[in-house]
Design a protein around this motif. Structure first.
Motif, mmCIF file in Angstrom:
data_model
loop_
_atom_site.group_PDB
_atom_site.id
_atom_site.type_symbol
_atom_site.label_atom_id
_atom_site.label_comp_id
_atom_site.label_asym_id
_atom_site.label_seq_id
_atom_site.Cartn_x
_atom_site.Cartn_y
_atom_site.Cartn_z
ATOM 1 N N ALA A 100 1.765 13.156 -12.128
ATOM 2 C CA ALA A 100 0.580 12.306 -12.280
ATOM 3 C C ALA A 100 0.936 10.823 -12.245
ATOM 4 O O ALA A 100 0.183 10.020 -11.710
ATOM 5 C CB ALA A 100 -0.142 12.645 -13.579
ATOM 6 N N ASP A 101 2.101 10.432 -12.787
ATOM 7 C CA ASP A 101 2.446 9.010 -12.842
ATOM 8 C C ASP A 101 2.601 8.406 -11.444
ATOM 9 O O ASP A 101 2.142 7.298 -11.201
ATOM 10 C CB ASP A 101 3.706 8.785 -13.685
ATOM 11 C CG ASP A 101 4.942 9.475 -13.126
ATOM 12 O OD1 ASP A 101 4.815 10.593 -12.573
ATOM 13 O OD2 ASP A 101 6.037 8.903 -13.246
ATOM 14 N N VAL A 102 3.215 9.116 -10.526
ATOM 15 C CA VAL A 102 3.353 8.553 -9.187
ATOM 16 C C VAL A 102 2.070 8.683 -8.390
ATOM 17 O O VAL A 102 1.766 7.825 -7.562
ATOM 18 C CB VAL A 102 4.546 9.161 -8.402
ATOM 19 C CG1 VAL A 102 5.845 8.748 -9.025
ATOM 20 C CG2 VAL A 102 4.438 10.643 -8.279
ATOM 21 N N LYS A 103 1.302 9.736 -8.639
ATOM 22 C CA LYS A 103 0.021 9.862 -7.946
ATOM 23 C C LYS A 103 -0.910 8.715 -8.316
ATOM 24 O O LYS A 103 -1.603 8.171 -7.472
ATOM 25 C CB LYS A 103 -0.654 11.190 -8.292
ATOM 26 C CG LYS A 103 -0.119 12.347 -7.502
ATOM 27 C CD LYS A 103 -0.881 13.586 -7.799
ATOM 28 C CE LYS A 103 -2.293 13.457 -7.335
ATOM 29 N NZ LYS A 103 -3.070 14.670 -7.499
ATOM 30 N N ILE A 104 -0.916 8.336 -9.577
ATOM 31 C CA ILE A 104 -1.772 7.237 -10.023
ATOM 32 C C ILE A 104 -1.299 5.923 -9.400
ATOM 33 O O ILE A 104 -2.106 5.067 -9.068
ATOM 34 C CB ILE A 104 -1.792 7.167 -11.566
ATOM 35 C CG1 ILE A 104 -2.580 8.359 -12.100
ATOM 36 C CG2 ILE A 104 -2.376 5.851 -12.061
ATOM 37 C CD1 ILE A 104 -2.457 8.574 -13.587
ATOM 38 N N TRP A 160 0.881 -1.169 0.000
ATOM 39 C CA TRP A 160 0.000 0.000 0.000
ATOM 40 C C TRP A 160 0.916 1.217 0.000
ATOM 41 O O TRP A 160 2.045 1.143 0.486
ATOM 42 C CB TRP A 160 -0.866 -0.018 1.257
ATOM 43 C CG TRP A 160 -2.087 0.836 1.217
ATOM 44 C CD1 TRP A 160 -3.327 0.452 0.780
ATOM 45 C CD2 TRP A 160 -2.224 2.198 1.638
ATOM 46 N NE1 TRP A 160 -4.208 1.498 0.914
ATOM 47 C CE2 TRP A 160 -3.554 2.577 1.440
ATOM 48 C CE3 TRP A 160 -1.333 3.128 2.161
ATOM 49 C CZ2 TRP A 160 -4.019 3.848 1.743
ATOM 50 C CZ3 TRP A 160 -1.791 4.387 2.464
ATOM 51 C CH2 TRP A 160 -3.124 4.732 2.255
ATOM 52 N N SER A 161 0.455 2.355 -0.546
ATOM 53 C CA SER A 161 1.332 3.530 -0.598
ATOM 54 C C SER A 161 0.532 4.824 -0.483
ATOM 55 O O SER A 161 -0.652 4.884 -0.814
ATOM 56 C CB SER A 161 2.141 3.530 -1.890
ATOM 57 O OG SER A 161 1.284 3.516 -3.014
ATOM 58 N N LEU A 162 1.233 5.849 -0.004
ATOM 59 C CA LEU A 162 0.638 7.160 0.215
ATOM 60 C C LEU A 162 1.489 8.216 -0.475
ATOM 61 O O LEU A 162 2.705 8.265 -0.281
ATOM 62 C CB LEU A 162 0.570 7.454 1.723
ATOM 63 C CG LEU A 162 -0.070 8.760 2.167
ATOM 64 C CD1 LEU A 162 -1.561 8.785 1.795
ATOM 65 C CD2 LEU A 162 0.090 8.938 3.667
ATOM 66 N N TRP A 163 0.855 9.044 -1.302
ATOM 67 C CA TRP A 163 1.517 10.181 -1.949
ATOM 68 C C TRP A 163 1.125 11.437 -1.165
ATOM 69 O O TRP A 163 -0.058 11.653 -0.895
ATOM 70 C CB TRP A 163 1.071 10.300 -3.405
ATOM 71 C CG TRP A 163 1.623 11.522 -4.074
ATOM 72 C CD1 TRP A 163 0.945 12.676 -4.355
ATOM 73 C CD2 TRP A 163 2.957 11.725 -4.550
ATOM 74 N NE1 TRP A 163 1.781 13.577 -4.966
ATOM 75 C CE2 TRP A 163 3.023 13.018 -5.097
ATOM 76 C CE3 TRP A 163 4.107 10.934 -4.554
ATOM 77 C CZ2 TRP A 163 4.195 13.548 -5.651
ATOM 78 C CZ3 TRP A 163 5.271 11.456 -5.111
ATOM 79 C CH2 TRP A 163 5.301 12.740 -5.655
ATOM 80 N N VAL A 164 2.110 12.248 -0.791
ATOM 81 C CA VAL A 164 1.897 13.439 0.028
ATOM 82 C C VAL A 164 2.206 14.667 -0.806
ATOM 83 O O VAL A 164 3.255 14.747 -1.442
ATOM 84 C CB VAL A 164 2.804 13.407 1.287
ATOM 85 C CG1 VAL A 164 2.545 14.622 2.161
ATOM 86 C CG2 VAL A 164 2.601 12.107 2.060
ATOM 87 N N GLU A 165 1.267 15.630 -0.782
ATOM 88 C CA GLU A 165 1.485 16.857 -1.532
ATOM 89 C C GLU A 165 0.910 18.046 -0.784
ATOM 90 O O GLU A 165 0.179 17.884 0.195
ATOM 91 C CB GLU A 165 0.880 16.766 -2.936
ATOM 92 C CG GLU A 165 -0.616 16.594 -2.964
ATOM 93 C CD GLU A 165 -1.163 16.393 -4.367
ATOM 94 O OE1 GLU A 165 -0.385 16.118 -5.289
ATOM 95 O OE2 GLU A 165 -2.376 16.513 -4.534
ATOM 96 N N GLN A 166 1.266 19.230 -1.249
ATOM 97 C CA GLN A 166 0.756 20.464 -0.657
ATOM 98 C C GLN A 166 0.411 21.432 -1.776
ATOM 99 O O GLN A 166 0.807 21.219 -2.916
ATOM 100 C CB GLN A 166 1.773 21.059 0.308
ATOM 101 C CG GLN A 166 3.111 21.329 -0.332
ATOM 102 C CD GLN A 166 4.214 21.535 0.692
ATOM 103 O OE1 GLN A 166 4.015 21.367 1.878
ATOM 104 N NE2 GLN A 166 5.379 21.897 0.221
#
Length: 151
Positions: A125-129, A110-116
């Motif tokens: 977009a590629d890693v967010k997807i 499982w993975s979590l993308w962190v942004e602000q």
């Protein structure tokens, strides 16, 4: 005119909800998850908060900094030792920039993308997807789980 502040959940509530999502989706039997994100995000803090979220559910969890973004090194240094030294419930939250790259995505259950908000137009977009979930930490006291729907 009355100025009404918009309610937002506290960090511990958001992270406990994300931990609950992980438990429901992939379980907690020696589960390894990744926390990656936009440059400038405090991934170590997010990983520690997620560990606290798991602890709210009575799940043993720990955080570890990624030693590199090389898949073989990550597997040797973190993933394999965690999965093979111990039995039963446990979650390892690995944090570091570049963990959702194409060569390392398969290491994580499982993975979590962190942004602000700052620099959001440059988000990848590629890693967010590739991420299981997206977390907006523009307001660090009130992070928000974003629904990265394609619809």
């Amino acid at each position: 005119m009355v100025d009404m502040a918009r309610w937002a959940p506290q960090e511990i509530d958001t992270m406990a909800a994300i931990a609950s999502e992980v438990v429901a989706q992939v379980g907690t039997n020696r589960t390894v998850i990744a926390v990656d994100g936009q440059d400038g995000t405090d991934l170590e803090h997010v990983a520690a908060a997620l560990v606290a979220g798991f602890e709210q559910h009575g799940v043993q969890a720990m955080a570890a900094a990624a030693s590199s973004t090389d898949a073989d090194a990550l597997r040797t240094d973190l993933v394999t030792p965690f999965r093979t030294t111990g039995a039963g419930e446990g979650v390892l939250v690995v944090h570091g920039h570049g963990l959702l790259g194409p060569s390392t995505r398969t290491l994580w259950r499982w993975s979590l993308w962190v942004e602000q908000e700052t620099g959001r137009l440059e988000r990848r977009a590629d890693v967010k997807i590739a991420a299981s979930a997206v977390l907006d930490v523009t307001d660090p006291d009130h992070p928000r789980r974003e629904w990265n729907d394609a619809c």
